[in-house]
Design a protein around this motif. Structure first.
Motif, PDB file in Angstrom:
ATOM      1  N   VAL A 391       3.451  12.005 -18.982  1.00 14.27           N
ATOM      2  CA  VAL A 391       2.616  12.113 -20.181  1.00 14.27           C
ATOM      3  C   VAL A 391       1.184  11.699 -19.856  1.00 14.27           C
ATOM      4  CG1 VAL A 391       2.261  11.303 -22.542  1.00 14.27           C
ATOM      5  CG2 VAL A 391       4.591  11.704 -21.698  1.00 14.27           C
ATOM      6  N   THR A 392       1.018  10.531 -19.258  1.00 12.94           N
ATOM      7  CA  THR A 392      -0.343  10.062 -18.946  1.00 12.94           C
ATOM      8  C   THR A 392      -1.017  10.967 -17.923  1.00 12.94           C
ATOM      9  OG1 THR A 392       0.580   8.514 -17.324  1.00 12.94           O
ATOM     10  CG2 THR A 392       0.165   7.668 -19.531  1.00 12.94           C
ATOM     11  N   ALA A 393      -0.209  11.559 -17.024  1.00 19.34           N
ATOM     12  CA  ALA A 393      -0.780  12.485 -16.031  1.00 19.34           C
ATOM     13  C   ALA A 393      -1.275  13.771 -16.678  1.00 19.34           C
ATOM     14  CB  ALA A 393       0.255  12.803 -14.960  1.00 19.34           C
ATOM     15  N   SER A 394      -0.867  14.023 -17.923  1.00 18.97           N
ATOM     16  CA  SER A 394      -1.255  15.249 -18.626  1.00 18.97           C
ATOM     17  C   SER A 394      -2.510  15.089 -19.480  1.00 18.97           C
ATOM     18  CB  SER A 394      -0.092  15.732 -19.510  1.00 18.97           C
ATOM     19  OG  SER A 394       1.033  16.064 -18.718  1.00 18.97           O
ATOM     20  N   PHE A 395      -3.116  13.888 -19.445  1.00 21.62           N
ATOM     21  CA  PHE A 395      -4.399  13.734 -20.125  1.00 21.62           C
ATOM     22  C   PHE A 395      -5.444  14.625 -19.448  1.00 21.62           C
ATOM     23  CE2 PHE A 395      -3.191   9.109 -21.265  1.00 21.62           C
ATOM     24  CZ  PHE A 395      -2.637   9.526 -22.463  1.00 21.62           C
ATOM     25  N   PRO A 396      -6.395  15.150 -20.198  1.00 22.10           N
ATOM     26  CA  PRO A 396      -7.439  15.993 -19.585  1.00 22.10           C
ATOM     27  C   PRO A 396      -8.206  15.205 -18.524  1.00 22.10           C
ATOM     28  CG  PRO A 396      -7.500  16.162 -21.981  1.00 22.10           C
ATOM     29  CD  PRO A 396      -6.558  15.042 -21.657  1.00 22.10           C
ATOM     30  N   PRO A 397      -8.444  15.790 -17.369  1.00 21.44           N
ATOM     31  CA  PRO A 397      -9.182  15.075 -16.315  1.00 21.44           C
ATOM     32  C   PRO A 397     -10.591  14.712 -16.770  1.00 21.44           C
ATOM     33  CG  PRO A 397      -8.933  17.419 -15.773  1.00 21.44           C
ATOM     34  CD  PRO A 397      -8.060  17.155 -16.945  1.00 21.44           C
ATOM     35  N   GLY A 398     -10.987  13.502 -16.451  1.00 23.57           N
ATOM     36  CA  GLY A 398     -12.337  13.058 -16.771  1.00 23.57           C
ATOM     37  C   GLY A 398     -12.542  12.615 -18.199  1.00 23.57           C
ATOM     38  N   THR A 435      -4.336   8.885 -30.570  1.00 25.92           N
ATOM     39  CA  THR A 435      -3.091   9.426 -31.118  1.00 25.92           C
ATOM     40  C   THR A 435      -2.946  10.925 -30.873  1.00 25.92           C
ATOM     41  OG1 THR A 435      -3.038   7.684 -32.787  1.00 25.92           O
ATOM     42  CG2 THR A 435      -1.738   9.651 -33.223  1.00 25.92           C
ATOM     43  N   LYS A 436      -3.967  11.702 -31.182  1.00 22.78           N
ATOM     44  CA  LYS A 436      -3.889  13.148 -30.925  1.00 22.78           C
ATOM     45  C   LYS A 436      -3.822  13.463 -29.433  1.00 22.78           C
ATOM     46  CE  LYS A 436      -6.949  15.490 -33.273  1.00 22.78           C
ATOM     47  NZ  LYS A 436      -7.990  16.021 -34.188  1.00 22.78           N
ATOM     48  N   PRO A 437      -4.664  12.860 -28.586  1.00 28.38           N
ATOM     49  CA  PRO A 437      -4.553  13.132 -27.144  1.00 28.38           C
ATOM     50  C   PRO A 437      -3.191  12.776 -26.551  1.00 28.38           C
ATOM     51  CG  PRO A 437      -6.668  12.101 -27.616  1.00 28.38           C
ATOM     52  CD  PRO A 437      -5.870  12.044 -28.878  1.00 28.38           C
ATOM     53  N   VAL A 438      -2.564  11.718 -27.052  1.00 30.85           N
ATOM     54  CA  VAL A 438      -1.242  11.355 -26.532  1.00 30.85           C
ATOM     55  C   VAL A 438      -0.208  12.399 -26.933  1.00 30.85           C
ATOM     56  CG1 VAL A 438       0.656   9.702 -26.812  1.00 30.85           C
ATOM     57  CG2 VAL A 438      -1.638   8.882 -26.269  1.00 30.85           C
ATOM     58  N   ILE A 443       3.314  16.911 -25.363  1.00 29.45           N
ATOM     59  CA  ILE A 443       3.745  18.309 -25.485  1.00 29.45           C
ATOM     60  C   ILE A 443       3.441  19.083 -24.195  1.00 29.45           C
ATOM     61  CG2 ILE A 443       3.437  20.465 -26.751  1.00 29.45           C
ATOM     62  CD1 ILE A 443       4.946  18.234 -28.250  1.00 29.45           C
ATOM     63  N   LYS A 444       2.292  18.818 -23.600  1.00 33.10           N
ATOM     64  CA  LYS A 444       1.940  19.489 -22.348  1.00 33.10           C
ATOM     65  C   LYS A 444       2.945  19.159 -21.247  1.00 33.10           C
ATOM     66  CE  LYS A 444      -1.819  20.004 -18.965  1.00 33.10           C
ATOM     67  NZ  LYS A 444      -3.190  19.555 -18.592  1.00 33.10           N
ATOM     68  N   SER A 445       3.337  17.904 -21.158  1.00 32.25           N
ATOM     69  CA  SER A 445       4.301  17.517 -20.120  1.00 32.25           C
ATOM     70  C   SER A 445       5.664  18.148 -20.375  1.00 32.25           C
ATOM     71  CB  SER A 445       4.420  15.989 -20.055  1.00 32.25           C
ATOM     72  OG  SER A 445       4.976  15.467 -21.241  1.00 32.25           O
ATOM     73  N   ILE A 446       6.021  18.311 -21.652  1.00 33.22           N
ATOM     74  CA  ILE A 446       7.291  18.973 -21.980  1.00 33.22           C
ATOM     75  C   ILE A 446       7.227  20.450 -21.612  1.00 33.22           C
ATOM     76  CG2 ILE A 446       8.793  19.679 -23.887  1.00 33.22           C
ATOM     77  CD1 ILE A 446       8.049  17.027 -25.273  1.00 33.22           C
ATOM     78  N   ASN A 447       6.134  21.094 -21.977  1.00 31.51           N
ATOM     79  CA  ASN A 447       5.999  22.526 -21.717  1.00 31.51           C
ATOM     80  C   ASN A 447       5.883  22.871 -20.240  1.00 31.51           C
ATOM     81  OD1 ASN A 447       6.203  23.415 -24.352  1.00 31.51           O
ATOM     82  ND2 ASN A 447       4.011  23.303 -24.729  1.00 31.51           N
ATOM     83  N   SER A 448       5.585  21.883 -19.419  1.00 28.08           N
ATOM     84  CA  SER A 448       5.474  22.145 -17.986  1.00 28.08           C
ATOM     85  C   SER A 448       6.817  22.022 -17.271  1.00 28.08           C
ATOM     86  CB  SER A 448       4.473  21.161 -17.352  1.00 28.08           C
ATOM     87  OG  SER A 448       4.968  19.832 -17.426  1.00 28.08           O
ATOM     88  N   ASP A 449       7.860  21.716 -18.021  1.00 26.55           N
ATOM     89  CA  ASP A 449       9.181  21.496 -17.416  1.00 26.55           C
ATOM     90  C   ASP A 449      10.214  22.256 -18.235  1.00 26.55           C
ATOM     91  OD1 ASP A 449      11.734  20.417 -16.722  1.00 26.55           O
ATOM     92  OD2 ASP A 449      10.768  18.597 -15.966  1.00 26.55           O
ATOM     93  N   SER A 450      10.819  23.290 -17.647  1.00 27.65           N
ATOM     94  CA  SER A 450      11.777  24.123 -18.373  1.00 27.65           C
ATOM     95  C   SER A 450      13.018  23.348 -18.790  1.00 27.65           C
ATOM     96  CB  SER A 450      12.172  25.336 -17.527  1.00 27.65           C
ATOM     97  OG  SER A 450      12.797  24.919 -16.318  1.00 27.65           O
ATOM     98  N   ASP A 451      13.307  22.262 -18.088  1.00 24.15           N
ATOM     99  CA  ASP A 451      14.416  21.383 -18.462  1.00 24.15           C
ATOM    100  C   ASP A 451      14.061  20.615 -19.736  1.00 24.15           C
ATOM    101  OD1 ASP A 451      16.365  19.478 -18.743  1.00 24.15           O
ATOM    102  OD2 ASP A 451      16.235  18.690 -16.712  1.00 24.15           O
ATOM    103  N   LEU A 452      12.881  19.968 -19.749  1.00 27.67           N
ATOM    104  CA  LEU A 452      12.487  19.166 -20.906  1.00 27.67           C
ATOM    105  C   LEU A 452      12.353  20.018 -22.159  1.00 27.67           C
ATOM    106  CD1 LEU A 452       9.774  16.781 -19.381  1.00 27.67           C
ATOM    107  CD2 LEU A 452      12.190  16.303 -19.819  1.00 27.67           C
TER     108      LEU A 452
END
Length: 585
Positions: A391-398, A435-438, A443-452
Motif C-alpha cells: 500500500v505505501t509503495a503505491s503512493f505517487p512518487p515524490g 485519507t484519500k491518498p491511502v 486500491i492501486k495495490s489491489i488492482n496490481s495483483d490478480s489474486d488480491l
C-alpha cells in the motif's frame, strides 16, 4: 493430447487412410470447438461473478479466473447459510498525559472548577498581577544559580527587561509571540511526562497539567520539587549505546530559528536557559491560578480521580468495553494502539477469541499503531499475509503523504466459508489529508495483483474528516464520500455520509499550553472538534447493512451533545459497529 490422437489415428485397421484422415480431422475440429466454447463460458461466468460480487470489483484490472471461481463459491456458501458479519472499528486514542486538556463529562464540581479557570484567564481583572508576584525574585535567583552550575548563560537581562513585570495572563499566558517561539510549550512537551523502560509509572514534572500526584497546595512546596526534578533527579534513558543516567534539564533541546522563525538569533543562543525560565514561570502561574480559584483539597482531589480514571484505568476500561460489548464481532479494527495495549489484549480473554495482528513496522516510540482483530471462529487461519508495504509503495512518487509508521495495517485472511478478505485499519492525520491518498494506494495495490482482486475488502478507519472543512487544509466528509464511491465502495453509513453524524465531540479547555485553541464552556459544541470521522468501508452490492450504531458510553449506546471521553468511556472517538449480510444475487 497430440500423442493420444496420433495413436488413435494410426490404430484404425481395415480402413482406407483417407477415411481415417477425414474422421480424425472432424474429431479434432469438434474438440477445438468445445475447448473454445469452454474458455468463452469460463470467461463469461467469471465476468458475471466479478460484476455481481463473487470476486473483487474495484473498477480496474482483471482478477484471476480460477481464484474468482473459488471466491464465488465461498460467497455462495456465505449466502446459503445467511451469514451475518459484525464489523467494529474504534480509535481508542493514545493516553493523554494531561487529564485537564479536554472538556469531559463528569460532575458539577468539575464544571464549576473549569468555569472558574476559564473566567480567570478570560476576565482576570485585578488578578492579572505581575509575574514577579507569582514567580518571585528569590525563585529566579535560585534558577540563575542552577544555570551557572550546569554551564548555561545567564538570563538576568531577559528577566529584568522582558518578563518579571509582565502581567501573568494578558502578557504571558496569552502572548501569541511567546507561543510561536515555543518558549513555554517546548519544555513542557519534553519534560511533562517521561516514560522509563521497565517502569510501570511515568516520571512527571511537578505541574498541574499531568499525572503528578505530589502536593501543589502552595508555591513554595511546588518550587522545591520543581528544582529537584529539573536539576537533581536522574533517570535512565535509552541510547544507541544502551542506557545512561541523565538529569532532566539535559534532555531539553535548543529552539532553532530555522524551525521557529519568530525567535531571535540571540534567543536561539540562549534558548536552553530561556525556555527553562519560561517553563518555570508557566508552571508557577498554573499552580497560583488553581489555588486562587479553588481550595487545594478540592481541585487536587478532582485531579487525582481524573488521573485514576482517564489515565491509569484507560487500558482496563478499554478492555472491559471491548470484552463486554464487542467480543462477538467477526472483525475489529483499532487505531492509536500502544505496544503495551497489544500485550494487554493478547493476555486478556480477547486473546483467546481473536487473532491479534500488529503492523510489521510497529512504532514503539510514537506508539500509536493500527491493529486488526480477527475472530478465531470466523477466520481460523488468522491473517494469511500482510500487504501494508504494498500500500505505501503505491503512493505517487515524490508526493509527501502524511503517514507515519504503524498508521496503516492491511492483511489478507480467509473466512471459514471460504471467502478471501482484505482487512485494513488506518489512522488518518489530524487534518484528514492522507485519507484519500491511502485509499487510492490501497486500491492501486489491489488492482496490481490478480489474486488480491478476488478478495472482499473491509476497511475500518479514523478518516479524520470534517463536516465544515477548511478548504485545502482539512478533508471534507462529503468529498470523502464521493471519493470512495468512485471505487465502487460504500460504507456502513451508506453511499452518502451524513455530515452531521459525528463520531467525535471534544474541545480543549484552558488548562493546557495552547490557549489559542481553548474553548469556552459555552462553545464546546460550536467550536469543538465535533465531526463525522470514523468509517467502515466495503464493496458496494456485496452486503446488506442490517444495523449500524455508534457508542460513546461503553454500553452500546450513544448520547448526543455530550463531550467525550468521560471517566468511564476512555476515548475521544466513538466506537462504530455494523452488522452486514451477504446479498442474494
Amino acid at each position: 493430447m497430440a500423442y493420444g490422437r496420433h495413436r488413435n489415428l494410426s490404430s484404425y485397421q481395415g480402413r482406407s487412410s483417407s477415411e481415417a484422415l477425414k474422421k480424425a480431422e472432424k474429431s479434432l475440429a469438434s474438440y477445438r470447438n468445445k475447448t473454445v466454447a469452454f474458455i468463452i463460458a469460463t470467461i463469461a461466468y467469471t465476468a458475471f461473478l466479478y460484476s455481481s460480487g463473487g470476486a473483487g470489483h474495484y473498477l480496474g484490472g482483471t482478477p484471476d479466473a480460477s481464484l474468482s471461481l473459488s471466491a464465488a463459491k465461498g460467497m455462495n456458501s456465505m449466502r446459503a447459510v445467511g451469514r451475518k458479519l459484525q464489523l467494529t472499528t474504534w480509535n481508542i486514542a493514545a493516553i493523554n498525559n494531561n487529564p485537564f486538556e479536554y472538556w469531559i463529562t463528569y460532575n458539577d464540581e468539575y464544571e464549576d472548577l473549569m468555569k472558574k479557570v476559564e473566567n480567570f484567564l478570560e476576565e482576570p481583572g485585578e488578578r492579572d498581577v505581575s509575574v514577579e508576584n507569582v514567580f518571585t525574585e528569590e525563585m529566579f535567583a535560585d534558577l540563575e544559580n542552577q544555570f551557572k552550575e550546569v554551564g548555561w548563560p545567564s538570563v538576568q537581562s531577559y528577566w529584568d527587561e522582558q518578563f518579571k513585570n509582565r502581567k501573568i495572563v494578558s502578557q504571558f499566558m496569552k502572548d501569541p509571540l511567546l507561543g510561536s517561539k515555543r518558549l513555554a510549550s517546548m519544555p513542557d512537551r519534553i519534560t511533562n511526562t517521561i516514560n522509563i523502560p521497565g517502569q510501570s509509572e511515568p516520571i512527571c514534572r511537578p505541574t498541574v497539567i499531568n499525572q503528578y500526584d505530589g502536593d501543589l497546595s502552595d508555591l513554595n512546596k511546588w518550587w522545591t520539587e520543581w528544582k529537584r526534578f529539573m536539576f537533581v533527579k536522574k533517570i535512565k534513558v535509552s541510547t544507541k549505546m544502551g542506557s545512561e543516567e541523565k538529569q532532566i534539564y539535559s534532555m531539553l533541546k535548543p529552539i532553532k530559528k530555522s524551525k521557529y522563525p519568530e525567535i531571535t538569533e540571540q534567543e536561539e543562543i540562549d534558548s536552553l536557559p530561556l525556555q527553562t525560565m519560561c517553563g518555570a514561570i508557566f508552571d508557577a502561574i498554573l499552580v497560583h491560578m488553581m489555588n486562587t480559584v479553588s481550595e487545594p483539597s478540592i481541585w487536587q482531589d478532582l485531579k487525582r480521580t481524573m488521573v485514576a480514571e482517564l489515565n491509569r484505568m484507560k487500558f482496563p476500561h478499554t478492555l472491559q468495553i471491548l470484552t463486554s460489548k464487542y467480543a462477538e464481532s467477526d472483525i475489529i479494527t483499532l487505531q492509536e494502539v500502544s505496544s503495551s495495549f497489544v500485550d494487554n489484549l493478547s493476555e486478556s480473554s480477547l486473546g483467546q477469541r481473536f487473532h491479534i495482528i500488529s503492523p510489521s513496522n510497529m512504532d514503539g516510540v510514537r506508539d500509536q499503531n493500527s491493529i486488526i482483530m480477527l475472530s478465531k471462529e470466523s477466520f481460523p487461519g488468522g491473517a494469511t499475509k500482510e500487504i501494508s508495504a504494498g500500500v505505501t509503495a503505491s503512493f505517487p512518487p515524490g508526493v509527501g503523504v502524511p503517514v507515519d509508521k504503524g498508521d496503516i495495517l492491511a492483511v489478507t485472511a480467509t473466512h471459514s466459508d471460504g471467502v478471501p478478505f482484505i482487512v485494513a485499519s488506518f489512522h488518518g492525520d489530524s487534518n484528514g489529508l492522507a485519507t484519500k491518498p491511502v485509499l487510492d494506494a490501497l486500491i492501486k495495490s489491489i488492482n496490481s495483483d490478480s489474486d488480491l482482486m478476488t478478495h472482499q475488502l473491509i476497511f475500518g478507519l479514523d478518516a479524520n474528516t470534517y463536516e465544515k472543512a477548511k478548504p485545502n487544509k482539512q478533508q471534507s466528509v462529503v468529498d470523502w464520500g464521493k471519493h470512495y464511491a468512485k471505487f465502487n465502495l460504500t460504507s456502513c453509513w451508506g453511499d452518502v455520509p451524513n455530515p452531521a453524524n459525528y463520531t467525535t465531540f471534544n474541545a480543549r479547555t484552558y488548562l493546557q499550553p495552547q490557549l489559542n485553541k481553548a474553548c469556552k464552556q459555552s462553545d464546546k459544541r460550536a467550536k469543538g472538534d465535533v465531526n463525522p470521522k470514523d468509517f467502515i468501508l466495503f464493496q458496494k452490492g456485496i452486503f446488506n447493512v442490517l444495523q449500524t450504531w455508534k457508542d460513546n458510553t461503553g454500553d452500546g449506546t450513544f448520547t448526543e451533545n455530550k463531550a467525550f471521553p468521560t471517566l468511564k468511556f476512555p476515548s475521544d472517538h466513538a466506537i462504530l459497529s455494523t452488522i452486514v449480510q451477504a446479498k442474494e444475487t
